[in-house]
Design a protein around this motif. Structure first.
Motif, short mmCIF file in Angstrom:
data_model
loop_
_atom_site.label_atom_id
_atom_site.label_comp_id
_atom_site.label_asym_id
_atom_site.label_seq_id
_atom_site.Cartn_x
_atom_site.Cartn_y
_atom_site.Cartn_z
N VAL A 136 0.74 -1.15 -0.11
CA VAL A 136 -0.06 0.02 0.01
C VAL A 136 0.76 1.46 0.04
O VAL A 136 0.53 2.22 -0.70
CB VAL A 136 -0.84 0.01 1.08
CG1 VAL A 136 -1.60 1.36 1.50
CG2 VAL A 136 -1.91 -1.32 0.93
N LEU A 139 2.26 1.60 -3.70
CA LEU A 139 1.01 2.29 -4.35
C LEU A 139 0.89 3.61 -4.28
O LEU A 139 0.65 4.55 -5.31
CB LEU A 139 -0.02 1.24 -4.44
CG LEU A 139 0.13 -0.14 -5.07
CD1 LEU A 139 -1.07 -0.99 -4.59
CD2 LEU A 139 0.32 -0.03 -6.52
N SER A 140 0.74 4.15 -2.87
CA SER A 140 0.37 5.34 -2.54
C SER A 140 1.34 6.45 -2.97
O SER A 140 1.40 7.45 -3.45
CB SER A 140 -0.47 5.43 -1.09
OG SER A 140 -0.81 6.82 -0.82
N TYR A 145 -1.17 6.27 -6.59
CA TYR A 145 -2.61 5.62 -6.68
C TYR A 145 -3.50 6.30 -5.47
O TYR A 145 -2.80 6.40 -4.33
CB TYR A 145 -2.45 4.10 -6.69
CG TYR A 145 -2.14 3.56 -7.73
CD1 TYR A 145 -2.90 2.98 -8.86
CD2 TYR A 145 -0.70 3.18 -8.01
CE1 TYR A 145 -2.56 2.33 -9.90
CE2 TYR A 145 -0.27 2.42 -9.01
CZ TYR A 145 -1.11 2.21 -10.11
OH TYR A 145 -0.79 1.56 -11.24
N HIS A 147 -6.49 6.00 -2.82
CA HIS A 147 -7.07 4.79 -1.72
C HIS A 147 -8.10 4.14 -2.58
O HIS A 147 -8.14 2.67 -2.48
CB HIS A 147 -7.45 5.25 -0.57
CG HIS A 147 -6.18 5.92 0.34
ND1 HIS A 147 -5.29 4.98 0.82
CD2 HIS A 147 -5.88 6.99 0.61
CE1 HIS A 147 -4.50 5.73 1.66
NE2 HIS A 147 -4.73 6.83 1.58
N ILE A 150 -6.33 1.94 -4.95
CA ILE A 150 -5.49 0.89 -4.27
C ILE A 150 -6.46 -0.32 -3.81
O ILE A 150 -6.26 -1.55 -4.05
CB ILE A 150 -4.68 1.23 -2.98
CG1 ILE A 150 -3.46 2.26 -3.64
CG2 ILE A 150 -4.21 0.29 -2.30
CD1 ILE A 150 -3.20 2.87 -2.48
N HIS A 153 -7.60 -2.46 -6.76
CA HIS A 153 -6.44 -3.42 -7.20
C HIS A 153 -6.16 -4.41 -6.17
O HIS A 153 -5.86 -5.76 -6.61
CB HIS A 153 -4.72 -2.70 -7.25
CG HIS A 153 -4.82 -2.10 -8.47
ND1 HIS A 153 -5.00 -2.45 -9.77
CD2 HIS A 153 -4.77 -0.58 -8.74
CE1 HIS A 153 -4.76 -1.32 -10.71
NE2 HIS A 153 -4.70 -0.16 -10.03
N SER A 161 -7.00 0.40 3.07
CA SER A 161 -5.56 1.13 2.50
C SER A 161 -5.23 2.34 3.19
O SER A 161 -3.96 2.44 3.56
CB SER A 161 -6.06 1.75 1.05
OG SER A 161 -5.03 2.34 0.40
#
Length: 191
Positions: A136, A139-140, A145, A147, A150, A153, A161
């Motif tokens: 997480v 990705l963030s 990305y 939340h 995320i 996904h 998230s």
């Protein structure tokens, strides 16, 4: 038209024709960049190598779907690699769906602490996070990305998230201020 673009276009065309030499050339051309992405997402070098190999297999199996009019090949292959990392991380991770919103808080890390670190040091610390939390965080923070994205996904809620991101920041903050990070001593400065 630059040389890299011409080479890339030729390799993609060869891969679409299932030419082994073109596949090998494409693999060599993108190997280092894609491995760095996989290493950032996964806890061990073995998992990163697995994701890289699975990712390239998906690239070669689905290269017919790549459309240069819709975007750059580098972005397309990067997306394939990130999704391969997510698949492997999902297999390794256990997401906790019972998150209390009161547990989520914003963590502040002093900029002076960050100035003392190198990228390799940060990567080592990020790789020490629990698998789900690391995923997480990457990705963030690294890939930007939301939340919501995320959650889609990873098949988790937005609040889960957010909790993992907060937990990552909290754990990283503890690691950053702890004496566990190798700091130069007087003896190492003079050598």
């Amino acid at each position: 038209m630059n040389l890299f673009f011409k080479q890339n276009t030729k390799l993609i065309k060869g891969c679409k024709a299932n030419e082994r030499q073109a596949q090998e050339g494409l693999y060599k051309l993108y190997y280092a960049d894609m491995l760095r992405i996989c290493l950032r997402y996964l806890k061990s070098d073995d998992l990163a190598q697995d994701a890289l190999n699975v990712g390239f297999l998906k690239v070669f199996q689905n290269i017919q779907t790549f459309d240069a009019n819709k975007g750059a090949f580098g972005a397309w292959i990067r997306t394939v690699m990130v999704r391969s990392c997510i698949d492997i991380s999902r297999r390794e991770a256990k997401f906790n769906e019972t998150i209390n919103q009161d547990e989520i808080e914003e963590i502040f890390i002093q900029p002076s602490v960050l100035d003392q670190l190198f990228v390799e040091d940060l990567l080592k610390l990020i790789r020490q996070l629990p698998t789900a939390t690391q995923l997480v965080f990457n990705l963030s923070v690294i890939d930007g990305y939301s939340h919501k994205e995320i959650g889609e996904h990873l098949n988790i809620t937005e609040s889960t998230s957010r909790w993992h991101l907060t937990e990552a920041k909290k754990q990283l903050r503890k690691m950053l201020v702890s004496p566990a990070i190798d700091k130069p001593t007087e003896n190492t400065k003079t050598k």
